[in-house]
Scaffold this motif. Structure first.
Motif, PDB file in Angstrom:
ATOM      1  N   ASN A   7       0.740  -1.205   0.011  1.00  0.00           N
ATOM      2  CA  ASN A   7      -0.166  -0.149  -0.032  1.00  0.00           C
ATOM      3  C   ASN A   7       0.767   1.206  -0.120  1.00  0.00           C
ATOM      4  OD1 ASN A   7      -2.762  -1.038  -0.019  1.00  0.00           O
ATOM      5  ND2 ASN A   7      -2.010  -2.008   2.047  1.00  0.00           N
ATOM      6  N   ILE A   8       2.024   0.983   0.428  1.00  0.00           N
ATOM      7  CA  ILE A   8       2.679   2.433   0.389  1.00  0.00           C
ATOM      8  C   ILE A   8       4.008   2.523  -0.492  1.00  0.00           C
ATOM      9  CG2 ILE A   8       4.133   4.063   2.114  1.00  0.00           C
ATOM     10  CD1 ILE A   8       1.168   3.884   2.830  1.00  0.00           C
ATOM     11  N   ILE A   9       4.828   1.448  -0.254  1.00  0.00           N
ATOM     12  CA  ILE A   9       6.084   1.445  -0.944  1.00  0.00           C
ATOM     13  C   ILE A   9       5.816   1.314  -2.602  1.00  0.00           C
ATOM     14  CG2 ILE A   9       8.482   0.536  -1.324  1.00  0.00           C
ATOM     15  CD1 ILE A   9       8.211  -0.224   1.806  1.00  0.00           C
ATOM     16  N   THR A  10       5.185   0.570  -2.755  1.00  0.00           N
ATOM     17  CA  THR A  10       4.885   0.016  -4.403  1.00  0.00           C
ATOM     18  C   THR A  10       4.338   1.603  -5.044  1.00  0.00           C
ATOM     19  OG1 THR A  10       3.104  -1.237  -3.953  1.00  0.00           O
ATOM     20  CG2 THR A  10       4.961  -2.428  -4.151  1.00  0.00           C
ATOM     21  N   ARG A  11       3.533   2.083  -4.097  1.00  0.00           N
ATOM     22  CA  ARG A  11       2.456   2.861  -4.731  1.00  0.00           C
ATOM     23  C   ARG A  11       3.099   4.418  -4.622  1.00  0.00           C
ATOM     24  NH1 ARG A  11      -3.175   2.922  -2.514  1.00  0.00           N
ATOM     25  NH2 ARG A  11      -3.872   4.127  -4.482  1.00  0.00           N
ATOM     26  N   PHE A  12       3.949   4.721  -3.372  1.00  0.00           N
ATOM     27  CA  PHE A  12       4.351   6.109  -3.315  1.00  0.00           C
ATOM     28  C   PHE A  12       5.835   6.252  -3.082  1.00  0.00           C
ATOM     29  CE2 PHE A  12      -0.006   5.782  -1.518  1.00  0.00           C
ATOM     30  CZ  PHE A  12      -0.551   6.490  -2.262  1.00  0.00           C
ATOM     31  N   GLY A  13       6.367   4.943  -2.971  1.00  0.00           N
ATOM     32  CA  GLY A  13       7.917   5.153  -2.929  1.00  0.00           C
ATOM     33  C   GLY A  13       8.285   4.735  -1.335  1.00  0.00           C
ATOM     34  N   THR A  14       9.283   4.913  -1.165  1.00  0.00           N
ATOM     35  CA  THR A  14       9.932   4.503   0.228  1.00  0.00           C
ATOM     36  C   THR A  14       9.821   5.871   1.198  1.00  0.00           C
ATOM     37  OG1 THR A  14      11.377   2.947  -0.473  1.00  0.00           O
ATOM     38  CG2 THR A  14      12.005   3.668   1.934  1.00  0.00           C
ATOM     39  N   PRO A  15       9.106   5.984   2.187  1.00  0.00           N
ATOM     40  CA  PRO A  15       8.826   7.102   3.014  1.00  0.00           C
ATOM     41  C   PRO A  15      10.254   7.299   3.630  1.00  0.00           C
ATOM     42  CG  PRO A  15       7.525   5.517   3.945  1.00  0.00           C
ATOM     43  CD  PRO A  15       8.298   4.833   2.595  1.00  0.00           C
ATOM     44  N   GLU A  16      10.776   8.707   3.948  1.00  0.00           N
ATOM     45  CA  GLU A  16      11.811   9.089   4.591  1.00  0.00           C
ATOM     46  C   GLU A  16      11.472   8.961   6.126  1.00  0.00           C
ATOM     47  OE1 GLU A  16      15.068  10.187   3.833  1.00  0.00           O
ATOM     48  OE2 GLU A  16      14.522   9.453   1.797  1.00  0.00           O
ATOM     49  N   VAL A  17      10.440   9.421   6.641  1.00  0.00           N
ATOM     50  CA  VAL A  17      10.140   9.282   8.063  1.00  0.00           C
ATOM     51  C   VAL A  17       8.862   8.422   8.257  1.00  0.00           C
ATOM     52  CG1 VAL A  17       9.341  10.720  10.051  1.00  0.00           C
ATOM     53  CG2 VAL A  17      11.103  11.794   8.251  1.00  0.00           C
ATOM     54  N   LEU A  18       8.852   7.377   9.011  1.00  0.00           N
ATOM     55  CA  LEU A  18       7.434   6.576   9.426  1.00  0.00           C
ATOM     56  C   LEU A  18       7.453   7.010  10.908  1.00  0.00           C
ATOM     57  CD1 LEU A  18       5.564   4.674   8.414  1.00  0.00           C
ATOM     58  CD2 LEU A  18       7.280   2.869   8.906  1.00  0.00           C
ATOM     59  N   ILE A  19       6.323   7.282  11.374  1.00  0.00           N
ATOM     60  CA  ILE A  19       5.887   7.600  12.796  1.00  0.00           C
ATOM     61  C   ILE A  19       5.108   6.604  13.359  1.00  0.00           C
ATOM     62  CG2 ILE A  19       4.973   9.395  14.405  1.00  0.00           C
ATOM     63  CD1 ILE A  19       6.092  11.392  12.561  1.00  0.00           C
ATOM     64  N   ASN A  20       5.274   5.873  14.367  1.00  0.00           N
ATOM     65  CA  ASN A  20       4.274   5.050  15.010  1.00  0.00           C
ATOM     66  C   ASN A  20       4.303   5.376  16.467  1.00  0.00           C
ATOM     67  OD1 ASN A  20       6.314   3.659  16.130  1.00  0.00           O
ATOM     68  ND2 ASN A  20       5.737   1.606  15.184  1.00  0.00           N
ATOM     69  N   ASP A  21       3.399   4.737  17.079  1.00  0.00           N
ATOM     70  CA  ASP A  21       3.208   5.135  18.794  1.00  0.00           C
ATOM     71  C   ASP A  21       3.561   3.851  19.450  1.00  0.00           C
ATOM     72  OD1 ASP A  21       1.300   3.357  18.037  1.00  0.00           O
ATOM     73  OD2 ASP A  21      -0.352   4.473  19.101  1.00  0.00           O
ATOM     74  N   ASN A  22       4.261   2.906  18.771  1.00  0.00           N
ATOM     75  CA  ASN A  22       4.821   1.740  19.595  1.00  0.00           C
ATOM     76  C   ASN A  22       3.847   0.895  20.339  1.00  0.00           C
ATOM     77  OD1 ASN A  22       7.446   1.737  18.376  1.00  0.00           O
ATOM     78  ND2 ASN A  22       8.135   3.289  19.883  1.00  0.00           N
ATOM     79  N   GLY A  23       2.504   0.731  19.970  1.00  0.00           N
ATOM     80  CA  GLY A  23       1.535   0.214  20.604  1.00  0.00           C
ATOM     81  C   GLY A  23       0.951   0.858  21.783  1.00  0.00           C
ATOM     82  N   LEU A  24       1.191   2.002  21.954  1.00  0.00           N
ATOM     83  CA  LEU A  24       0.556   2.705  23.067  1.00  0.00           C
ATOM     84  C   LEU A  24      -0.855   3.320  22.851  1.00  0.00           C
ATOM     85  CD1 LEU A  24       3.656   4.668  24.402  1.00  0.00           C
ATOM     86  CD2 LEU A  24       2.836   2.340  25.079  1.00  0.00           C
TER      87      LEU A  24
END
Length: 154
Positions: A137-154
């Motif tokens: 859904n992301i890499i093949t359609r829009f390229g590799t993102p420079e920044v990926l933010i998640n909340d680590n399950g919080l």
């Protein structure tokens, strides 16, 4: 025929205003309600509105327990993304009640610049499923993102 208002001096008006706001009734009304109450009591002085504003502004209880926003202003801090699809936020939502196909979770990714959303339902949450979602859904359609933010399950 409109009722006549009794004009009083400002000092007496402030005392009456204070009694109506914080006296035996302890109504702690807002400025417009407080000004209206004075006018319904048929009392008037030139600075009635300004005195009501000052009284409610200096009332500790009104400032402490008011539903209005009382946080002091501060500079806004934005999360800037320089161009579309550069920075993504990703999160897993669920578990929900089981849907057709036994899916209970939802993995979502949002682009910070365009607010574009990619989402996919999942049966279970594994690293392999998240990698598959990112690739498809992301890499093949829009390229590799420079920044990926998640909340680590919080």
């Amino acid at each position: 025929m409109a009722p006549w208002l009794k004009c009083i001096d400002g000092e007496l008006g402030k005392e009456v205003l204070k009694e109506a706001h914080m006296g035996s009734a302890r109504a702690h009304e807002a400025v417009r309600a407080l000004t209206g109450k004075m006018l319904r009591m048929e009392l008037y002085w030139p600075d009635i509105h300004e005195d009501a504003v000052e009284l409610t502004r200096t009332c500790v209880e009104c400032q402490s327990f008011s539903t209005a926003l009382t946080v002091p202003p501060s500079k806004l801090t934005s999360i800037a993304s320089p161009w579309p699809f550069y920075q993504w936020g990703i999160d897993v939502v669920g578990p929900f009640s089981e849907a057709p196909g036994k899916v209970k979770f939802l993995v979502m990714a949002v682009d910070y610049f365009t607010k574009w959303i990619e989402a996919e339902p999942l049966v279970c949450i594994t690293g392999k499923q998240i990698i598959k979602f990112m690739w498809k859904n992301i890499i093949t359609r829009f390229g590799t993102p420079e920044v990926l933010i998640n909340d680590n399950g919080l």
